[in-house]
Structures are given as C-alpha cells and as structure tokens.
Enzyme design. Sequence first.
Site, PDB file in Angstrom:
ATOM      1  N   LYS A 289       0.844  -1.189   0.000  1.00  0.00           N
ATOM      2  CA  LYS A 289       0.000   0.000   0.000  1.00  0.00           C
ATOM      3  C   LYS A 289       0.884   1.245   0.000  1.00  0.00           C
ATOM      4  O   LYS A 289       1.846   1.324   0.760  1.00  0.00           O
ATOM      5  CB  LYS A 289      -0.921  -0.020   1.225  1.00  0.00           C
ATOM      6  CG  LYS A 289      -2.074   0.963   1.170  1.00  0.00           C
ATOM      7  CD  LYS A 289      -3.046   0.712   2.324  1.00  0.00           C
ATOM      8  CE  LYS A 289      -4.255   1.638   2.230  1.00  0.00           C
ATOM      9  NZ  LYS A 289      -5.228   1.384   3.307  1.00  0.00           N
ATOM     10  N   GLU A 375     -18.526  -6.032  11.216  1.00  0.00           N
ATOM     11  CA  GLU A 375     -19.449  -5.310  12.085  1.00  0.00           C
ATOM     12  C   GLU A 375     -20.464  -6.225  12.744  1.00  0.00           C
ATOM     13  O   GLU A 375     -20.849  -6.005  13.904  1.00  0.00           O
ATOM     14  CB  GLU A 375     -20.171  -4.216  11.283  1.00  0.00           C
ATOM     15  CG  GLU A 375     -19.286  -3.049  10.880  1.00  0.00           C
ATOM     16  CD  GLU A 375     -18.499  -3.307   9.608  1.00  0.00           C
ATOM     17  OE1 GLU A 375     -17.719  -2.422   9.209  1.00  0.00           O
ATOM     18  OE2 GLU A 375     -18.643  -4.400   9.001  1.00  0.00           O
ATOM     19  N   ARG A 403     -24.373  -2.465   8.679  1.00  0.00           N
ATOM     20  CA  ARG A 403     -23.984  -3.827   8.326  1.00  0.00           C
ATOM     21  C   ARG A 403     -24.236  -4.814   9.467  1.00  0.00           C
ATOM     22  O   ARG A 403     -24.221  -6.019   9.255  1.00  0.00           O
ATOM     23  CB  ARG A 403     -22.499  -3.848   7.936  1.00  0.00           C
ATOM     24  CG  ARG A 403     -22.196  -3.056   6.680  1.00  0.00           C
ATOM     25  CD  ARG A 403     -20.724  -2.677   6.567  1.00  0.00           C
ATOM     26  NE  ARG A 403     -19.840  -3.819   6.501  1.00  0.00           N
ATOM     27  CZ  ARG A 403     -19.378  -4.348   5.364  1.00  0.00           C
ATOM     28  NH1 ARG A 403     -19.733  -3.846   4.203  1.00  0.00           N
ATOM     29  NH2 ARG A 403     -18.543  -5.361   5.389  1.00  0.00           N
TER      30      ARG A 403
END
Length: 642
Positions: A289, A375, A403
């Site tokens: 990243k 979640e 979610r």
Amino acid sequence: MSDTTATPLLDQVTRPADLKHLSDAQLTQVARELRTETISAVSETGGHLGAGLGVVELTVALHAVFDTPRDKIIWDVSHQCYPHKILTERRDRIRSLRMKDGLSGFTKRSESPYDPFGAAHSSTSISAALGFAVGRDLGGVIPEGLGDAIAVIGDGAMSAGMAYEALNNAGDLKKRLIVILNDNEMSIAPPVGAMSSYLSRLYAEAPFQDFKAAAKGAVSLLPEPFREGAKRAKDMLKGMAVGGTLFENLGFSYLGPINGHDMDQLLPVLRTVQQRATGPILIHIQTQKGKGYGPAEAARDRGHATAKFNVVTGEQKKSPSNAPSYTRVFADSLLTEAAEDDKICAVTAAMPDGTGLDLFAERYPSRCFDVGIAEQHGVTFCAGLAAAGMKPFCAMYSTFLQRGYDQVVHDVAIQRLPVRFAIDRAGLVGADGPTHAGAFDVAFLANLPGFVVMAAADEAELRHMVATAAAHDEGPIAFRYPRGEGRGVEMPERGTPLEIGKGRIIREGSKVALLSFGTRLEEVEKAAEALSAKGITPTIADARFAKPLDRDMILKLAEDHEALITIEEGAVGGFGSHVAQLLADEAVFDKGLKFRSMVLPDIFIDQANPADMYAVAGMNAEQITAKVLDVLGIGDLDAQRA
C-alpha cells in the site's frame, strides 16, 4: 518527483483498448506513468492515495489482458479505483475527484460502463462477481455484454464473513470466476485476525507451490501399487503445509502468492488464467500500500486518506482547527470514564483511528478490541461482553453500523443488553458522498423497544452523552455525532450524566418553536437571528433524545405555539416521525397545531462539501428561516406586498 513529471506513453492511452497494442515493456512504463499521474491528481483533490498506488501494476495488467467493459472488474471497497478511472476515459476529470459535480471517489455505475458495480463498503465484490458470472451463463443481456467477472479484494476485506459466504457459494456453483486477493497486509488499520496470519504464512511458504507441482508429477511416475500410498502422503503433506489449502477446500483453484508489482509475473499469470480457467480461481498477489511514493510508504496508514498535499514533500495542506473534532472529544471523554471504571471496554471494526479508539488502545490495550471488517461480529461480541458484566462501547460509523443491524435487533435489543453505541459520522459527511452518509441510524434504532437514542448538539453535549452512556445499565443506548470540528463551546472537565429522555430549552420565544435534534442546532440559532430581524422570535429547544422523547417538553411547546418545526440530520422515519406520532396520539393536531418536520430528502445526495450537501437537503439556516416564514404565512404576505 515533481507534479510536472511527463507521462508520454500514458498520454496515448484514453481507454483500455489502447493498451492492447503495447509491448510488456511499454505496459510497465504505462504503470510508472500512471503512478505519477495518480499522485499528482490526489495532491490536488485529496482522497484515498495509498490503496490506488498499491494496485497500479495490477490495474494496467487487468485492463491489458481482459476486455473491459465487457469483462467486469469489480473493485472491493473501490477506494483503490483512481488509477482505474484514469485508464477508463476519465483522466480529463480526475482532478474533480470527490468534489461537487465531479468524479466519485468510489466506483459508481451511473458514472461509467467501466464501473459495473458500485462500492464503498467492503467485502461485496465476490458476491457481485458471482452474480455477473451466473447472469452471463443464464443468458443475461446488458449493453456492454457479459464476459469474465473479476473481483479484486484486499486481505482486510477478506476478514468479513460476507466474503466467505460468497467463496463458499462460488465453489459450489463451479462457475468460471476470477478472484484476485490483493494482500498488502493492511486495510485501513494494520491487519488483525487469523486470516492475516494465514496469508502471511502463505507468503512465507511460497516455495511449497513449486514442490506441490513436482509432487503431483512424481506420483504419476510411481508403479501402480505405490501410487495410492504416495497420494495419501502427498495429501497429508498438503494439509500440513499451507499452499492455498483453505481456498482449495472451498472449491477454488489457487495460484500464488505472486509479486503484484512485477509485470513480468502479473501478465503471464493473468493471460494464462484468461485463456485456460474453467471454474472459480483465486490469484493471490502481494502488494505494498502506498507503493512508489515515499511519504505514503512511510505513513502509518500508508497514505490511506489524505488532504491535498505537496507532491515533493508529502506535507498535507490542512486548515488549522479552532475546536477539537467530535471524534477526539468522544475519545478523550471515554478515556476519562474508563479511568474511573475498569469495566468499560471498547470495540471497533477496523477503524481504530477513525473512531478515536487508537487513543483508548494505547492507554488500555487489554480493554480495546479491533475485530477487523466484521461489524456483525463486533455488535454481537459487544452483546456477549455486556452479558458478561462489562460495559462495552461499540464505536462504529453510522454507515457501517448498518452492516450489523440484525445483530443490533436480535442480539442486543431483544435481550435488553446494555451495549453503548458510539455512532460517528452522523449526517452528511462531504467528499465520501452517499455511501458514507450517516442518514438512517436514528430511524433504524429509535424504532427498537427499550433503546435510548441521543444526538449531541455540540461537543460539550457529546461529553455529557458519553458519561450518560457509561452510567446507563438498563438496556442499549446510542449517541450520534458528526464528522469534523465542534463549535468551540466551553468544555466541562468531565461529562455529567443526563436525565434519560429530557431535552432542554435553549431560548424562549413565541408563535413558532424550533425543536432541534443534533448539530443542526447551530443552523437553527443562525435562522433565529435572521428571523429576529423580521420581528419573529422563535423558541429554540434541543431534544437531546429521539427515544425516549421528552413528552412534557414537546407537548408544552405544542400548547404554547401555533407552529412546531423539528430539524434533524437524518432520513424520514427518525426523530420527527416519533414527534409526529406523539402529537397524533395526544390529539394535538385536532387543535390546529401547524407541524413540519425537516429531514434529509428522499434521495442519495452526491459528494460535495457538507454545507453544499445540506443546501441540497434544504437544512441550512436560510432554508430553516424560509420554512418558518412559510409555516407562519409570512412568505406569502411578503410576496403580495411586492
């Protein structure tokens, strides 16, 4: 590097088809120039930088090998899609990213045929890609045609249960489907959980791939009587080693791990898969990243989300703040409460920095839990903690709490467990647009029996609400607050628990009462100043609670005024609807009260700065002023006089 670095080869690429005519060496050059262009663009707009830099080579390779938009590339979460947008006929608009009337920071079906599926929440890509694959095989017809379906999903997103549900279904259906696992050992926060460890072992034991292939060939060379024993030994070894066993057991062919920044590895693998794959296949690539830009590589979050910045130095151009952010006020307030109560603990779902729980984790590491992008699990984990006598604070963005809604209902509310929900990013959030708007939490929480739902009008109120939640043990309780800075009000040293279900009168007036829920109170007060110039002095009240409502205060406001207007940063069905239900039940409307409810409109509002978004919603001071004049009939009188 400067932001004027030339991109001669990229300048010749306006659409993916242009890549088909380039050599592998030229494609490598295009990738270098695409990285330069991505950095330059985000330096002017701000946005998600690190994720896109990590998939530059993959983006070029995918578009060079596959036939988009007939073939569907589905980017999971899609904050890594800026390089994709540059290659797909949108380079001329790339410097409008995340701005009003500009390009979305995520994939968006209405924006381009090259965005076959919109995303901004994680772990949806494999399910969607499987839908495209099955639709293709069933004869589905869409304008761009239906070819291959390629899901690109990160290791962080792979921690969510939905990804496994999709893998399991895809392995069973055995459709040709390509999943690319982009393993950068980091989602937004550093990776957590067993999947991260599993992928690390896969990478460490990469040579096993070669051994496995050799072993398969060696078995066929043995005399027949020995083959079965050798096969059992090989299978045992395969089970003991890593080598993609999990994915293979789910029905996927596994390739990898390979270097996702090496075009000499990427291109042959993708071409082979494109030509020869029959069923579901998973390609495991390793990337970094923020790759190729020093300041992003050096950043703790690898340049996940940035403001505008200086390309040469990486220094971000952030405006100085005169007030603490709501997130920081929550974090500091929770630390204060936790210092006095060792039963307080905190849970987040892959957003420790965004929710402010990174500070809690530093101070109380044994009481802070990042469950990854999960979640549903996070909510039920909190329910279990509460059932075990702890005081869990479940800190999630409003848009991500959606979610875990079934868990909120089934595991928390029905059992009346005292889980404390700290709901960040309430209301309209700006550049991230409709996918991240906190529009629905009041409506979906306040209709649950036994739930307490609060909204902070300013940062001092937020501190009091953290204390209220910490002291509340009779059932679930939630408090919401927006992104960004507070108002700069005077702050108490420590919050004081509020009386449950009691609002407050901010200013006494006459004729019309403005009943605010949340941080629109500042706009309400501005509207009151404008109205005073017209001789109108409204009463202003801060509801504090959407559930339970302050019945006495609301009924008194209705009795003492000819008009009552509610204002909230949420969708229809929330606070105003509960007030209307109360007034109807008490027959207040029978006596002629004029009632209006100002809520977010029944549309998804595209990205812009928050003030512009609230202007679209009709909820800034000017629109509140106009609403009062309209309800009182004064707007009509002014028009007649004119």
